[in-house]
Design a protein around this motif. Structure first.
Motif, PDB file in Angstrom:
ATOM      1  N   LEU A  71      34.811  28.924  36.625  1.00 19.32           N
ATOM      2  CA  LEU A  71      34.669  28.702  38.064  1.00 19.32           C
ATOM      3  C   LEU A  71      34.247  29.980  38.778  1.00 19.32           C
ATOM      4  N   ARG A  72      33.263  29.838  39.663  1.00 15.71           N
ATOM      5  CA  ARG A  72      32.853  30.943  40.530  1.00 15.71           C
ATOM      6  C   ARG A  72      33.026  30.504  41.973  1.00 15.71           C
ATOM      7  N   ILE A  73      33.653  31.374  42.758  1.00 15.43           N
ATOM      8  CA  ILE A  73      33.901  31.094  44.167  1.00 15.43           C
ATOM      9  C   ILE A  73      33.197  32.173  44.979  1.00 15.43           C
ATOM     10  N   PHE A  74      32.408  31.732  45.978  1.00 18.86           N
ATOM     11  CA  PHE A  74      31.681  32.651  46.854  1.00 18.86           C
ATOM     12  C   PHE A  74      32.209  32.489  48.274  1.00 18.86           C
ATOM     13  N   ASP A  75      32.508  33.603  48.949  1.00 15.92           N
ATOM     14  CA  ASP A  75      32.938  33.517  50.341  1.00 15.92           C
ATOM     15  C   ASP A  75      31.702  33.466  51.247  1.00 15.92           C
ATOM     16  N   THR A  76      31.919  33.502  52.555  1.00 20.84           N
ATOM     17  CA  THR A  76      30.803  33.369  53.501  1.00 20.84           C
ATOM     18  C   THR A  76      29.849  34.553  53.447  1.00 20.84           C
ATOM     19  N   ASN A  77      30.299  35.690  52.925  1.00 21.29           N
ATOM     20  CA  ASN A  77      29.431  36.862  52.767  1.00 21.29           C
ATOM     21  C   ASN A  77      28.846  36.949  51.365  1.00 21.29           C
ATOM     22  N   HIS A  78      28.965  35.885  50.583  1.00 24.28           N
ATOM     23  CA  HIS A  78      28.452  35.746  49.224  1.00 24.28           C
ATOM     24  C   HIS A  78      29.084  36.755  48.259  1.00 24.28           C
ATOM     25  N   ARG A  79      30.344  37.069  48.500  1.00 24.41           N
ATOM     26  CA  ARG A  79      31.107  37.891  47.571  1.00 24.41           C
ATOM     27  C   ARG A  79      31.918  36.967  46.674  1.00 24.41           C
ATOM     28  N   PHE A  80      32.196  37.415  45.452  1.00 24.34           N
ATOM     29  CA  PHE A  80      33.009  36.632  44.538  1.00 24.34           C
ATOM     30  C   PHE A  80      34.476  36.689  44.935  1.00 24.34           C
ATOM     31  N   LEU A  81      35.140  35.546  44.827  1.00 18.50           N
ATOM     32  CA  LEU A  81      36.588  35.477  44.974  1.00 18.50           C
ATOM     33  C   LEU A  81      37.169  35.138  43.609  1.00 18.50           C
ATOM     34  N   LEU A  82      38.401  35.523  43.376  1.00 16.59           N
ATOM     35  CA  LEU A  82      39.064  35.206  42.123  1.00 16.59           C
ATOM     36  C   LEU A  82      39.484  33.742  42.107  1.00 16.59           C
ATOM     37  N   ALA A  83      39.536  33.155  40.914  1.00 16.13           N
ATOM     38  CA  ALA A  83      39.917  31.748  40.794  1.00 16.13           C
ATOM     39  C   ALA A  83      41.336  31.520  41.304  1.00 16.13           C
ATOM     40  N   GLY A  84      42.194  32.532  41.261  1.00 11.05           N
ATOM     41  CA  GLY A  84      43.549  32.412  41.785  1.00 11.05           C
ATOM     42  C   GLY A  84      43.593  32.274  43.298  1.00 11.05           C
ATOM     43  N   GLN A  85      42.484  32.580  43.973  1.00  7.89           N
ATOM     44  CA  GLN A  85      42.420  32.450  45.422  1.00  7.89           C
ATOM     45  C   GLN A  85      41.988  31.055  45.877  1.00  7.89           C
ATOM     46  N   LEU A  86      41.764  30.157  44.936  1.00 10.87           N
ATOM     47  CA  LEU A  86      41.342  28.795  45.283  1.00 10.87           C
ATOM     48  C   LEU A  86      42.340  28.089  46.208  1.00 10.87           C
ATOM     49  N   PRO A  87      43.667  28.212  46.017  1.00 17.25           N
ATOM     50  CA  PRO A  87      44.592  27.549  46.957  1.00 17.25           C
ATOM     51  C   PRO A  87      44.477  28.044  48.395  1.00 17.25           C
TER      52      PRO A  87
END
Length: 128
Positions: A71-87
């Motif tokens: 899983l890859r998560i991108f914030d509004t500034n297109h930075r990666f977030l960790l999968a643990g930050q999904l909640p």
């Protein structure tokens, strides 16, 4: 020398403004993350009409998806977030894509402009 330093400073300040538009995939599904339980995500697609969004609030029509291992998560500034930050994304407007097995493999936190652009594209697709 002072003008060169000032010009460099102004150029550095304008970098975030230059990276406003992101390229989102054509197969993105826009909606809201309703809940996250381990590696299971409940996702509700965005509704274009006011009546549908009110009904969605009253009746939970979310669909559950399993999270892909990569899983890859991108914030509004297109930075990666960790999968643990999904909640922490519960209740936020996001776009997701699915892999070949139907698992969520990419999540984009969407800005208001991106949501409006995706809704306009969905309306165009529904009229054609």
């Amino acid at each position: 020398m002072k003008t060169l330093v000032l010009a460099l400073f102004v150029a550095l300040l304008s970098l975030p403004a230059a990276a406003v538009n992101r390229l989102l995939p054509a197969n993105i599904m826009a909606g809201t993350i309703r809940s996250v339980d381990g590696n299971v995500v409940t996702f509700s697609k965005s509704n274009s009409s006011l009546l549908r969004s009110v009904v969605a609030l009253l009746i939970d029509n979310g669909q559950t998806y399993t999270v892909a291992p990569g899983l890859r998560i991108f914030d509004t500034n297109h930075r990666f977030l960790l999968a643990g930050q999904l909640p922490t994304l519960v209740g936020q407007n996001v776009g997701i894509t699915l892999d070949m097995q139907g698992n969520v493999n990419r999540v984009w936190v969407l800005t208001d402009e991106e949501i409006a652009r995706l809704q306009a594209l969905q309306e165009q697709d529904s009229t054609q």
